[in-house]
Structures are given as structure tokens and as C-alpha cells.
Write a protein that holds these residues in place. Structure first.
Motif, PDB file in Angstrom:
ATOM      1  N   MET A  36       0.838  -1.198   0.000  1.00  0.00           N
ATOM      2  CA  MET A  36       0.000   0.000   0.000  1.00  0.00           C
ATOM      3  C   MET A  36       0.875   1.251   0.000  1.00  0.00           C
ATOM      4  O   MET A  36       1.813   1.376   0.795  1.00  0.00           O
ATOM      5  N   ALA A  37       0.621   2.187  -0.900  1.00  0.00           N
ATOM      6  CA  ALA A  37       1.394   3.419  -0.993  1.00  0.00           C
ATOM      7  C   ALA A  37       1.135   4.299   0.221  1.00  0.00           C
ATOM      8  O   ALA A  37       0.048   4.282   0.799  1.00  0.00           O
ATOM      9  N   THR A  38       2.164   5.055   0.603  1.00  0.00           N
ATOM     10  CA  THR A  38       2.003   6.011   1.690  1.00  0.00           C
ATOM     11  C   THR A  38       1.196   7.209   1.204  1.00  0.00           C
ATOM     12  O   THR A  38       1.559   7.852   0.222  1.00  0.00           O
ATOM     13  N   THR A  39       0.097   7.474   1.878  1.00  0.00           N
ATOM     14  CA  THR A  39      -0.788   8.571   1.471  1.00  0.00           C
ATOM     15  C   THR A  39      -1.070   9.465   2.662  1.00  0.00           C
ATOM     16  O   THR A  39      -1.428   8.987   3.736  1.00  0.00           O
ATOM     17  N   TYR A  40      -0.891  10.769   2.456  1.00  0.00           N
ATOM     18  CA  TYR A  40      -1.214  11.741   3.486  1.00  0.00           C
ATOM     19  C   TYR A  40      -2.495  12.477   3.083  1.00  0.00           C
ATOM     20  O   TYR A  40      -2.647  12.903   1.942  1.00  0.00           O
ATOM     21  N   GLY A  41      -3.397  12.648   4.029  1.00  0.00           N
ATOM     22  CA  GLY A  41      -4.544  13.509   3.805  1.00  0.00           C
ATOM     23  C   GLY A  41      -4.153  14.950   4.081  1.00  0.00           C
ATOM     24  O   GLY A  41      -3.363  15.220   4.989  1.00  0.00           O
ATOM     25  N   ILE A  42      -4.669  15.875   3.297  1.00  0.00           N
ATOM     26  CA  ILE A  42      -4.415  17.310   3.501  1.00  0.00           C
ATOM     27  C   ILE A  42      -5.766  17.984   3.703  1.00  0.00           C
ATOM     28  O   ILE A  42      -6.516  18.218   2.762  1.00  0.00           O
ATOM     29  N   PHE A  43      -6.080  18.280   4.965  1.00  0.00           N
ATOM     30  CA  PHE A  43      -7.356  18.903   5.296  1.00  0.00           C
ATOM     31  C   PHE A  43      -7.142  20.397   5.492  1.00  0.00           C
ATOM     32  O   PHE A  43      -6.241  20.812   6.224  1.00  0.00           O
ATOM     33  N   TYR A  44      -7.964  21.200   4.829  1.00  0.00           N
ATOM     34  CA  TYR A  44      -7.789  22.633   4.957  1.00  0.00           C
ATOM     35  C   TYR A  44      -9.119  23.361   4.942  1.00  0.00           C
ATOM     36  O   TYR A  44     -10.111  22.893   4.397  1.00  0.00           O
ATOM     37  N   ASN A  45      -9.086  24.521   5.571  1.00  0.00           N
ATOM     38  CA  ASN A  45     -10.223  25.435   5.594  1.00  0.00           C
ATOM     39  C   ASN A  45      -9.998  26.470   4.498  1.00  0.00           C
ATOM     40  O   ASN A  45      -9.028  27.221   4.540  1.00  0.00           O
ATOM     41  N   GLN A 103      -3.987  13.285  -0.612  1.00  0.00           N
ATOM     42  CA  GLN A 103      -5.391  13.453  -0.966  1.00  0.00           C
ATOM     43  C   GLN A 103      -5.901  14.732  -0.322  1.00  0.00           C
ATOM     44  O   GLN A 103      -5.820  14.900   0.899  1.00  0.00           O
ATOM     45  N   LEU A 104      -6.410  15.655  -1.138  1.00  0.00           N
ATOM     46  CA  LEU A 104      -6.934  16.913  -0.624  1.00  0.00           C
ATOM     47  C   LEU A 104      -8.318  16.696  -0.022  1.00  0.00           C
ATOM     48  O   LEU A 104      -9.179  16.061  -0.633  1.00  0.00           O
ATOM     49  N   LEU A 105      -8.523  17.245   1.179  1.00  0.00           N
ATOM     50  CA  LEU A 105      -9.785  17.073   1.897  1.00  0.00           C
ATOM     51  C   LEU A 105     -10.318  18.442   2.290  1.00  0.00           C
ATOM     52  O   LEU A 105      -9.746  19.118   3.143  1.00  0.00           O
ATOM     53  N   LEU A 135      -5.238   6.563   5.070  1.00  0.00           N
ATOM     54  CA  LEU A 135      -4.152   7.508   5.280  1.00  0.00           C
ATOM     55  C   LEU A 135      -3.094   7.010   6.250  1.00  0.00           C
ATOM     56  O   LEU A 135      -3.390   6.289   7.206  1.00  0.00           O
ATOM     57  N   SER A 136      -1.846   7.447   6.007  1.00  0.00           N
ATOM     58  CA  SER A 136      -0.741   7.202   6.926  1.00  0.00           C
ATOM     59  C   SER A 136      -0.541   8.375   7.866  1.00  0.00           C
ATOM     60  O   SER A 136       0.046   8.228   8.948  1.00  0.00           O
ATOM     61  N   ALA A 137      -0.977   9.557   7.463  1.00  0.00           N
ATOM     62  CA  ALA A 137      -0.884  10.764   8.285  1.00  0.00           C
ATOM     63  C   ALA A 137      -1.921  11.753   7.793  1.00  0.00           C
ATOM     64  O   ALA A 137      -2.417  11.647   6.663  1.00  0.00           O
ATOM     65  N   LEU A 138      -2.245  12.722   8.648  1.00  0.00           N
ATOM     66  CA  LEU A 138      -3.207  13.759   8.289  1.00  0.00           C
ATOM     67  C   LEU A 138      -2.569  15.120   8.532  1.00  0.00           C
ATOM     68  O   LEU A 138      -2.100  15.406   9.629  1.00  0.00           O
ATOM     69  N   ILE A 139      -2.532  15.935   7.489  1.00  0.00           N
ATOM     70  CA  ILE A 139      -2.004  17.292   7.584  1.00  0.00           C
ATOM     71  C   ILE A 139      -3.180  18.259   7.682  1.00  0.00           C
ATOM     72  O   ILE A 139      -4.136  18.164   6.906  1.00  0.00           O
ATOM     73  N   VAL A 140      -3.102  19.189   8.634  1.00  0.00           N
ATOM     74  CA  VAL A 140      -4.174  20.153   8.850  1.00  0.00           C
ATOM     75  C   VAL A 140      -3.641  21.553   8.573  1.00  0.00           C
ATOM     76  O   VAL A 140      -2.647  21.978   9.169  1.00  0.00           O
ATOM     77  N   ILE A 141      -4.296  22.267   7.664  1.00  0.00           N
ATOM     78  CA  ILE A 141      -3.908  23.634   7.314  1.00  0.00           C
ATOM     79  C   ILE A 141      -4.975  24.583   7.836  1.00  0.00           C
ATOM     80  O   ILE A 141      -6.133  24.512   7.425  1.00  0.00           O
ATOM     81  N   GLY A 142      -4.590  25.474   8.753  1.00  0.00           N
ATOM     82  CA  GLY A 142      -5.559  26.405   9.324  1.00  0.00           C
ATOM     83  C   GLY A 142      -5.219  26.731  10.755  1.00  0.00           C
ATOM     84  O   GLY A 142      -4.120  26.430  11.242  1.00  0.00           O
TER      85      GLY A 142
END
Length: 298
Positions: free
Chosen positions: A1-10, A37-39, A58-65
Motif C-alpha cells: 500500500m502506498a504512503t498517502t497523506y490527507g491534507i485537510f484545509y479550511n 489526498q486533498l480534503l 491515510l498514513s498521516a493527516l495534515i491540517v492547514i488552518g
């Protein structure tokens, strides 16, 4: 399984620049061999549902905001009972959480930190009513009511001065309320409360205001105060510079139930945004998630 990060932003964070930073983050991750993956979606319930649906991929979740955006992501983790590495790119007005853990506030530096991951740190959080995360702070009382009146456009334009202006207009109009605080091992206390600040750490916005109490929430109460004390306490709320005063009660606890002794409606504010009304139940969860940090700090 490929490493995938979610990118959650406001999409509204950082004066609308969060979307640009999200795409820059995706490109930087790709350069490091990480898929993303953009969320994003309008509305908090929809955002929580989207994150919950995606977490298993997801392997990690990035939060922008800011703290409010981070709260949405952490609430999704709480409701999904999920554990995942978190990266934060601060783009809020105050960024209390990011300041506490010395995260870079420059977007490019934050992106580089997430891509290289020099360290991770286990971080605790509060849970309100078993469903809502409290990442940085929960407040209620007069200063919280003042904050509820300040519009996002005012915060972006005038910063902390917008709170001071609203506070001056409230001087002499609001009194303390009797609030009941129930603790698991210390019984119940009914205390006059002009303002209540509950934090997950000993600092607010990087300003240390309380002694360390690992694994516990910090509770600071401003009791029955006169109008001449309002401005100093507004400054305390904005900077965390706690003054020595008999009007302040400080407590620590792992859990608490808080109710209005008179039944009067009291609205809380969680991580900067209007939230639920009393009564509330709070529980501190130690080491709830792994945060990507420049270096581990106390």
C-alpha cells in the motif's frame, strides 16, 4: 500500500490562501515520494464526515488552518476512535496550539518540517461530551461572550484590538454567574465565575500562565471582579499573562462536569469558535495523538 497523506484545509483560513498552500503541500509530498489526498468541504459536519470516511486510507493527516480547523480534524479522530500522525500548517489568527509546540508559522517551513519529520511528540487533548475535541482551550463567561461577538473580518483586520474594543463596550454590564464544578475525587464546588479558561497545557499562545500538571486540564476562574479590573483581565485572556490576584482560582483535573447552578444558558467557546452550552463533561486524554514537531519539548 502506498504512503498517502490527507491534507485537510479550511478554504477561508489565511485570508483564503489555505487552498494554495494545500496544493504546494501536495507537490512537496510528491517530491518526497508521498501521495496525498486533498480534503475540504463547506460546513463542519460535512468536514468531520469526510475525514472519518478517509482515515483508513491515510498514513498521516495534515491540517492547514488555525485552532478551529485543527479542532474539526481532531473531533473526527475522536468520533472515529482513530489514531494517526498529525502535521500542522498554522494559518489561523492566533494559532495557540502551534505556538505551544513551537511549530513554524511560515507555510513553507511547516511544509518542509512535515516532509522531513525530524521528530514526533505524543500530545494530549480534552474531549467535551465524549464527541467534541478541545485541542487548545475551552472558555465561557463574559470574555467568551465578547469573543463570540467579534466577527472573523474584524479579527483579520484589527487582530487582538478587536477584542479590546468589544470588551470596553461591556464594562459594567455583566456579572458573575454561580457555576457548579464537579470533580471525580474532589467533590462539587459552586463558584462565582466571571470568566472560565480551561486549557490542555500550561500555556496560552506560548505564554506560560500555570504550573505544569501532566495529564490534566488547567482551569482558571476569574471570580467576582469590578470594572477597574476588566482591562487587565482582558489582557490576560489575550496574552496569557496571569496576574497575581485573589480574584483568580486555579485548578487542575483529569475530568470535570460543569453546570450552571441557576440553569441560566451559558454558551462555551472551543478553540476560538462558539460551541455547546452548559452542562458539559470534560475528560483529558493523555498522549492521544502523535504530532510532527521540530523537536520534542516539555
Amino acid at each position: 500500500m502506498a504512503t498517502t497523506y490527507g491534507i485537510f484545509y479550511n478554504g477561508q483560513a489565511g485570508n483564503g490562501q489555505a487552498a494554495t498552500v494545500a496544493h504546494q503541500t501536495a507537490q512537496a509530498l510528491s517530491n518526497h515520494g508521498i501521495e496525498s489526498q486533498l480534503l475540504t468541504t463547506p460546513g463542519i459536519p460535512q468536514a468531520i464526515a469526510l475525514i472519518k470516511q478517509t482515515l483508513s486510507q491515510l498514513s498521516a493527516l495534515i491540517v492547514i488552518g488555525g485552532d478551529g480547523t485543527l479542532n474539526v480534524a481532531m473531533t473526527a479522530l475522536i468520533q472515529a476512535e482513530a489514531h494517526i500522525r498529525i502535521g500542522v500548517i498554522p494559518m489561523g489568527t492566533v494559532n495557540n496550539f502551534a505556538t505551544r509546540y513551537q511549530l513554524p508559522t511560515d507555510p513553507q517551513a511547516a511544509i518542509e518540517l512535515i516532509c522531513t519529520q525530524p521528530a514526533t511528540q505524543a500530545v494530549g487533548m480534552l474531549v467535551c461530551n465524549q464527541r467534541r475535541a478541545v485541542v487548545s482551550s475551552l472558555t465561557f463567561g463574559n470574555l467568551a461572550d465578547i469573543s463570540n461577538e467579534v466577527r472573523q473580518s474584524e479579527k483579520q483586520r484589527f487582530g487582538k484590538l478587536s477584542y479590546l474594543y468589544r470588551a470596553i463596550r461591556h464594562i459594567g454590564h455583566n456579572k458573575s454567574l454561580p457555576i457548579r464544578y464537579q470533580f471525580k475525587h474532589e467533590g462539587s464546588h459552586t463558584l462565582k465565575t466571571w470568566f472560565c479558561l480551561i486549557t490542555t497545557t500550561k500555556s496560552v499562545g506560548g505564554h506560560v500562565y500555570s504550573a505544569s500538571a501532566p495529564g490534566k486540564m488547567h482551569i482558571s476562574l476569574l471570580n467576582n471582579i469590578g470594572w477597574r479590573q476588566v482591562i487587565p483581565y482582558i489582557w490576560f485572556a489575550l496574552t496569557g499573562n496571569l496576574q497575581n490576584s485573589k480574584a483568580i482560582t486555579q485548578l487542575t483535573a483529569t475530568s470535570a462536569r460543569i453546570t450552571s447552578a441557576t440553569g441560566q444558558a451559558v454558551t462555551t467557546r472551543i478553540d476560538g469558535d462558539p460551541a455547546v452550552k452548559l452542562p458539559i463533561e470534560l475528560t483529558y486524554l493523555t498522549d492521544r495523538f502523535e504530532l510532527i514537531v521540530p523537536t520534542v519539548i516539555e
